[in-house]
Design a protein around this motif. Structure first.
Motif, mmCIF file in Angstrom:
data_model
loop_
_atom_site.group_PDB
_atom_site.id
_atom_site.type_symbol
_atom_site.label_atom_id
_atom_site.label_comp_id
_atom_site.label_asym_id
_atom_site.label_seq_id
_atom_site.Cartn_x
_atom_site.Cartn_y
_atom_site.Cartn_z
ATOM 1 N N LYS A 28 0.846 -1.197 0.000
ATOM 2 C CA LYS A 28 0.000 0.000 0.000
ATOM 3 C C LYS A 28 0.881 1.246 0.000
ATOM 4 N N GLN A 29 0.623 2.121 -0.979
ATOM 5 C CA GLN A 29 1.372 3.366 -1.090
ATOM 6 C C GLN A 29 0.399 4.496 -1.405
ATOM 7 N N PHE A 30 0.878 5.741 -1.256
ATOM 8 C CA PHE A 30 -0.009 6.895 -1.406
ATOM 9 C C PHE A 30 0.420 7.781 -2.573
ATOM 10 N N VAL A 31 -0.582 8.267 -3.304
ATOM 11 C CA VAL A 31 -0.351 9.238 -4.373
ATOM 12 C C VAL A 31 -1.293 10.424 -4.178
ATOM 13 N N LEU A 32 -0.781 11.598 -4.480
ATOM 14 C CA LEU A 32 -1.563 12.825 -4.463
ATOM 15 C C LEU A 32 -1.727 13.289 -5.895
ATOM 16 N N MET A 33 -2.965 13.444 -6.335
ATOM 17 C CA MET A 33 -3.255 13.853 -7.713
ATOM 18 C C MET A 33 -4.009 15.170 -7.688
ATOM 19 N N ARG A 34 -3.434 16.188 -8.335
ATOM 20 C CA ARG A 34 -4.042 17.503 -8.316
ATOM 21 C C ARG A 34 -3.933 18.149 -9.695
ATOM 22 N N GLY A 35 -5.033 18.720 -10.158
ATOM 23 C CA GLY A 35 -5.008 19.423 -11.425
ATOM 24 C C GLY A 35 -6.338 20.084 -11.717
ATOM 25 N N GLU A 36 -6.297 21.218 -12.426
ATOM 26 C CA GLU A 36 -7.522 21.945 -12.751
ATOM 27 C C GLU A 36 -8.299 21.295 -13.884
ATOM 28 N N ASN A 37 -7.647 20.413 -14.634
ATOM 29 C CA ASN A 37 -8.313 19.767 -15.770
ATOM 30 C C ASN A 37 -7.711 18.375 -15.939
ATOM 31 N N ILE A 38 -8.512 17.335 -15.745
ATOM 32 C CA ILE A 38 -7.988 15.969 -15.813
ATOM 33 C C ILE A 38 -7.580 15.572 -17.226
ATOM 34 N N GLU A 39 -7.903 16.427 -18.216
ATOM 35 C CA GLU A 39 -7.449 16.138 -19.576
ATOM 36 C C GLU A 39 -6.078 16.747 -19.873
ATOM 37 N N ASN A 40 -5.550 17.512 -18.927
ATOM 38 C CA ASN A 40 -4.182 18.001 -19.085
ATOM 39 C C ASN A 40 -3.210 16.830 -18.974
#
Length: 341
Positions: A28-40
């Motif tokens: 088990k590991q952690f990822v942080l996903m951040r963005g104003e547009n998921i198509e970027n």
């Protein structure tokens, strides 16, 4: 402070702001996903160390990047909130980290319906990034190396000599005494602790930011880590170094011509004496790839993405504009993408 979360992103597009668990290599590991547009296009960061996880402090330096990329920070196995007391040191190998990185890349591409991503490595993460780009170029638009490792043993010698010469130049008797009493042995973590302490004080690690601005201020203001997580962070960093440092010291990207089948960009701090910029130049000269660029950060040492975040952002956008295909060309073309479960 008491529960992990990440700040919401308000956008007219389909945005994402998520801190999630994934299973990589059965861990088990952690990822942080951040963005104003998921198509970027996706930009995946491979943090340094080993063990210097950055989910807890990187987001505040990446606000602009979130406008143009879907930014992913990953706390690698054994680091940050991906640390587990059940992990064994023998499980912490460069090859297992490479396996985890590629599994994460496949997961991200499948989840966001993209064919490739931008891969960014920092310090130890440039070892992982170089190997990933070499072996799995089909998943990568381009690779960006920050504080690029070229030859670890040569780099450590240059780093030690820099601290010793600075101690003489500044007539710092305490530093000179501590450094000369050390037996030069970069494989010894106690040696490394003393040498890095003086390297930091003499500006070879950072000149555009302080440890307080980078990490300690976040202990009370960042939401991605709880206060308890910061204590785990310190323990995990030591565990990762003890487990992997001897392996990292064997890295030599200068021995043979370095062939990578994707565009490569080296972001180097002018005052970097942790992974010395003079060796990053040799890595660059030794590199055979479709396109390459060397960007010098005049006001930085080892952390240009944090010391000069605006310039870092602007250079990343230039790379995106050069190497990102049109939206209708971004449908995955590889069939072996796998889930992390």
């Amino acid at each position: 402070m008491f529960a992990r979360k990440t700040r919401k992103i308000v956008s007219k597009f389909g945005s994402i702001a998520a801190l999630e668990e994934v299973f990589l290599g059965g861990t088990k590991q952690f990822v942080l996903m951040r963005g104003e547009n998921i198509e970027n296009p996706i930009m995946l960061f491979l943090h340094g160390g080993p063990g210097t996880a950055q989910i807890g402090f990187a987001p505040k330096f990446q606000r602009n990047l979130e406008k143009d990329f879907l930014v992913v920070n990953w706390d690698q196995k054994g680091a940050g909130i991906s640390y587990s007391p059940t992990l064994k040191k023998e499980e912490m190998t460069i090859e297992s980290m490479l396996h985890d990185a590629v599994q994460l890349i496949k997961y991200l591409l499948k989840r966001f319906n993209q064919s490739k991503l931008f891969l960014v490595g920092h310090s130890w993460g440039t070892v992982l990034g170089t190997l990933t780009a070499q072996r799995f170029p089909q998943y990568i638009h381009s690779y960006i190396g920050i504080g690029q490792v070229a030859h670890m043993e040569k780099g450590e010698k240059i780093s030690y000599e820099y601290t010793l010469n600075k101690a003489k130049e500044l007539k710092n008797e305490k530093a000179f005494k501590e450094l000369t009493l050390l037996d030069y042995n970069p494989s010894d973590l106690n040696y490394l602790l003393v040498q890095r302490k003086w390297l930091s004080k003499f500006g070879g690690s950072a000149i555009g930011i302080t440890d307080y601005q980078l990490i300690y201020s976040n202990m009370f203001s960042a939401n991605e880590y709880t206060f308890k997580d910061w204590f785990t962070y310190m323990k995990a960093s030591r565990f990762s170094l003890e487990s992997m440092w001897s392996q990292v010291l064997t890295i030599d990207f200068l021995k043979d011509p370095l062939q990578i089948e994707v565009p490569v960009y080296i972001f180097a701090g002018k005052q970097d004496y942790q992974t010395p910029t003079q060796l990053a130049n040799q890595y660059f000269d030794n590199l055979d790839c479709p396109h390459k660029g060397f960007i010098l950060f005049e006001q930085s040492a080892h952390l240009p993405n944090f010391e000069e975040p605006q310039k870092f952002y602007e250079e990343c956008v230039k790379i995106k504009e050069k190497h990102t295909p049109l939206l209708d060309e971004r449908v995955p073309k590889h069939k072996e993408l796998v889930n992390t479960k």
